[in-house]
Write a protein that holds these residues in place. Structure first.
Motif, short mmCIF file in Angstrom:
data_model
loop_
_atom_site.label_atom_id
_atom_site.label_comp_id
_atom_site.label_asym_id
_atom_site.label_seq_id
_atom_site.Cartn_x
_atom_site.Cartn_y
_atom_site.Cartn_z
N VAL A 261 0.80 -1.44 0.06
CA VAL A 261 0.02 0.07 0.20
C VAL A 261 0.85 1.33 -0.02
O VAL A 261 1.87 1.57 0.63
CB VAL A 261 -0.73 0.15 1.32
CG1 VAL A 261 -1.65 1.37 1.31
CG2 VAL A 261 -1.97 -1.09 1.19
N ALA A 262 0.48 2.43 -0.92
CA ALA A 262 1.33 3.53 -0.90
C ALA A 262 1.12 4.41 0.25
O ALA A 262 0.46 5.56 0.03
CB ALA A 262 1.01 4.17 -2.29
N ASP A 263 1.31 3.94 1.45
CA ASP A 263 1.68 5.24 2.52
C ASP A 263 2.96 4.93 3.08
O ASP A 263 3.63 3.87 2.50
CB ASP A 263 0.59 5.36 3.85
CG ASP A 263 0.64 4.23 4.56
OD1 ASP A 263 1.36 3.47 4.51
OD2 ASP A 263 -0.70 3.93 5.00
N SER B 266 -1.63 14.57 0.89
CA SER B 266 -1.73 13.58 1.46
C SER B 266 -0.49 12.51 1.32
O SER B 266 -0.12 11.89 2.33
CB SER B 266 -3.09 12.64 1.40
OG SER B 266 -3.23 12.34 -0.03
N LYS B 267 -0.18 12.22 0.00
CA LYS B 267 0.81 11.38 -0.36
C LYS B 267 2.23 11.72 0.06
O LYS B 267 3.05 11.27 1.14
CB LYS B 267 1.03 11.16 -1.96
CG LYS B 267 0.30 10.13 -2.51
CD LYS B 267 0.56 8.77 -2.07
CE LYS B 267 -1.02 8.39 -1.99
NZ LYS B 267 -1.23 7.14 -1.63
N ALA B 268 2.54 13.24 -0.03
CA ALA B 268 4.00 13.71 0.46
C ALA B 268 3.91 13.75 1.80
O ALA B 268 5.28 13.59 2.10
CB ALA B 268 3.89 14.85 -0.39
N SER C 224 -13.03 14.64 0.65
CA SER C 224 -12.25 14.09 1.44
C SER C 224 -11.17 12.93 0.82
O SER C 224 -10.43 12.22 1.64
CB SER C 224 -13.21 13.01 2.03
OG SER C 224 -13.98 12.26 1.14
N GLY C 225 -10.84 13.24 -0.30
CA GLY C 225 -9.89 12.40 -0.81
C GLY C 225 -9.73 12.62 -2.54
O GLY C 225 -10.65 12.80 -3.01
N VAL C 226 -8.57 12.16 -2.93
CA VAL C 226 -8.42 12.13 -4.47
C VAL C 226 -9.39 11.05 -5.27
O VAL C 226 -10.01 11.52 -6.17
CB VAL C 226 -6.91 12.21 -4.84
CG1 VAL C 226 -6.89 11.75 -6.46
CG2 VAL C 226 -6.18 13.45 -4.26
N VAL C 227 -9.30 10.00 -4.56
CA VAL C 227 -10.20 8.97 -5.25
C VAL C 227 -11.86 9.59 -5.26
O VAL C 227 -12.43 9.33 -6.41
CB VAL C 227 -10.00 7.52 -4.50
CG1 VAL C 227 -11.29 6.55 -5.02
CG2 VAL C 227 -8.77 6.90 -4.94
N PRO C 228 -12.40 10.00 -3.95
CA PRO C 228 -13.77 10.45 -4.24
C PRO C 228 -13.79 11.50 -5.20
O PRO C 228 -14.64 11.55 -5.77
CB PRO C 228 -14.02 11.02 -2.54
CG PRO C 228 -13.02 10.25 -2.08
CD PRO C 228 -12.02 9.83 -2.66
N ALA C 229 -12.92 12.33 -5.17
CA ALA C 229 -12.45 13.47 -6.35
C ALA C 229 -12.88 12.99 -7.58
O ALA C 229 -13.71 13.54 -8.24
CB ALA C 229 -11.41 14.38 -5.92
N HIS D 263 3.19 10.02 -12.69
CA HIS D 263 2.40 8.72 -12.98
C HIS D 263 2.78 7.65 -11.76
O HIS D 263 3.91 7.30 -11.82
CB HIS D 263 2.59 8.32 -14.20
CG HIS D 263 1.83 7.15 -14.89
ND1 HIS D 263 2.30 5.77 -14.87
CD2 HIS D 263 0.64 6.95 -15.34
CE1 HIS D 263 1.48 5.01 -15.44
NE2 HIS D 263 0.34 5.74 -15.61
N ASN D 264 1.56 7.00 -11.24
CA ASN D 264 1.76 5.94 -10.74
C ASN D 264 1.11 4.69 -11.40
O ASN D 264 0.20 4.88 -11.98
CB ASN D 264 0.79 6.07 -9.35
CG ASN D 264 0.64 4.69 -8.54
OD1 ASN D 264 1.34 3.91 -8.72
ND2 ASN D 264 -0.32 4.76 -7.68
N PRO D 265 1.89 3.42 -11.70
CA PRO D 265 2.90 3.18 -10.94
C PRO D 265 4.17 3.18 -11.67
O PRO D 265 5.27 2.80 -11.02
CB PRO D 265 2.56 1.48 -11.00
CG PRO D 265 2.03 1.34 -12.23
CD PRO D 265 1.11 2.51 -12.48
C1 LIG Z 1 -2.70 8.11 -8.36
C2 LIG Z 1 -3.21 8.19 -6.87
N1 LIG Z 1 -4.36 8.99 -6.95
C3 LIG Z 1 -4.96 8.76 -5.56
C4 LIG Z 1 -4.59 7.85 -4.68
C5 LIG Z 1 -5.46 8.10 -3.34
O1 LIG Z 1 -5.96 9.23 -3.03
P1 LIG Z 1 -6.94 9.50 -1.71
O2 LIG Z 1 -6.34 8.36 -0.48
O3 LIG Z 1 -6.84 10.82 -1.57
O4 LIG Z 1 -8.16 9.06 -1.80
C6 LIG Z 1 -3.27 7.42 -4.81
C7 LIG Z 1 -2.76 6.51 -3.76
O5 LIG Z 1 -1.92 5.64 -3.80
C8 LIG Z 1 -2.65 7.28 -5.72
O6 LIG Z 1 -1.41 6.75 -6.27
#
Ligand SMILES: Cc1ncc(COP(=O)(O)O)c(C=O)c1O
Length: 389
Positions: free
Chosen positions: A34-36, A233-235, A92-97, A174-176
């Motif tokens: 997991v990416a934290d 949040s990531k950084a 509340s998050g980038v995924v919800p966004a 870009h992830n990954p």
């Molecule tokens: C590209 C990308 N967007 C969004 C997220 C997660 O965003 P959030 O936790 O703010 O929903 C991640 C988490 O790894 C990510 O890599």
């Protein structure tokens, strides 16, 4: 004077309700999935949160002027990107966004273009909005012992020319794969998307994690119509505090996104996320720069480890993120099998590339004390050595 920050002392995260650490059934797993990050966040953020806790009242939040000022000032000074306050929608998050923006800009059945391999939640966000995933495969470019990726602009043009495809999700950086798209690449993408009326959502959550000496280009500076998602949040390792921003310059576009954010009930944020964002953007730069140096050292160590201990596996050239993308095709096994086998036999947990739509790779999270990363890599080497093909 540069302050010293300690990224070497391991923190025991087991039993702290950590998704990364507490999901494994065995006690002795090194989680590199997991990416934290395993580092405590910046001391200035911890101090600000402590003061907020001491206040003792944690009711509903009205986001303050300080919040917008911090966001605007950080982006102007750090990235040369000018944001106006009225362009911002917090959530509340980038995924919800991303999910709400897809909902706002598409109808069920529409196509959403993603450059694959891609962050797995892009796939689920598209599916959850009843849209179709349109994959634009990144082109792998090999050179010597390493490799990188570029965007296939011809196939992107083809995908955008299909009137069924309404939106493209860009991940910048870009992830990954860890690519930072160049200004030139971003201009090409913007040109193609404009020609065909495809809206771009740019997820810039990894933008602060460029390796030292490298800078990212905010997509908004080449395409003012795009919708940008960003978060500290990531950084700053505050993903659990759930705070993110959408920046949408066009008023009508912002109105439909705002509607979707409300429909999805992700319009409220919590006091700790707000406090942490303000502290991060106002005072977090020295810590962040020290972190980037440390990650760069971990990456150098990982490269050296693969070159000497696992030379048949190639590591993708990293420009940003703390995620190493490793080609395992030489092993002749699936990425899921390697993930399972490494976890079962050697207690090291990496992510299978299949999760990101790309077989033949694994993703390794390097954001932990160097000694822990080294032990994880040693375990991975043993897992590779004893796997039955
Ligand atoms: C590209 C990308 N967007 C969004 C997220 C997660 O965003 P959030 O936790 O703010 O929903 C991640 C988490 O790894 C990510 O890599």
């Amino acid at each position: 004077m540069t302050r010293h920050f300690d990224f070497d002392t391991p923190v025991d995260r087991r039993g702290s309700g950590s998704y990364k650490w507490d999901s494994a059934s065995q006690q002795d797993v090194i989680p590199l999935w997991v990416a934290d990050m395993d580092f405590p966040t910046a001391p200035v953020i911890i101090d600000a949160l402590r003061r907020r806790v001491d206040h003792g009242v944690f009711g509903y939040v009205k986001v303050s002027d300080d919040y917008y000022d911090a966001l605007i000032s950080w982006n102007r000074h750090r990235h040369g990107w000018t944001i106006n306050r009225d362009m911002v929608i917090y959530t509340s998050g980038v995924v919800p966004a991303v999910s709400a923006i897809i909902k706002a800009l598409t109808r069920p059945g529409d196509g959403v273009i993603v450059n694959t391999p891609a962050y797995n939640c892009f796939f689920s966000s598209i599916r959850n909005n009843r849209c179709t995933i349109v994959e634009n495969l990144l082109i792998r470019v090999d050179s010597g012992d390493s490799f990188t990726y570029r965007i296939d602009l011809d196939s992107l043009e083809e995908a955008c020319a299909d009137p069924a495809n309404k939106v493209m999700i860009l991940c910048n950086p870009h992830n990954p794969t860890g690519r930072i798209w160049t200004r030139g690449e971003l201009e090409e993408i913007a040109g193609i998307c404009h020609r065909h009326g495809v809206m771009v959502i740019s997820d810039e959550i990894h933008c602060e994690l460029t390796l030292p000496g490298r800078e990212y280009t905010p997509y908004a500076t080449v395409d003012p119509d795009a919708v940008i998602c960003c978060s500290p949040s990531k950084a700053f390792n505050i993903a659990g505090l759930q705070i993110a921003n959408i920046v949408a310059p066009s008023e009508p576009v912002r109105a439909v996104i705002d509607r979707a954010i409300n429909d999805n009930e992700v319009c409220d944020v919590n006091p700790f996320g707000v406090t942490a964002l303000i502290a991060a953007y106002n005072h977090g730069a020295p810590w962040l720069d020290a972190l980037r140096d440390y990650i760069s050292g971990n990456y150098a160590m990982l490269l050296d480890f693969f070159a000497t201990e696992l030379p048949s596996l190639k590591v993708c050239s990293l420009e940003s993120t703390y995620l190493a993308w490793v080609d395992i095709t030489a092993l002749g096994i699936s990425s899921e099998k390697l993930e399972e086998h490494a976890l079962e036999t050697e207690r090291v947990w990496v992510n299978a590339g299949s999760m990101y739509g790309s077989e033949g790779y694994i993703r390794i999270n390097m954001a932990c004390p160097r000694s822990r990363l080294l032990e994880g890599l040693r375990r991975l080497k043993r897992a590779v050595a004893n796997i039955v093909r």
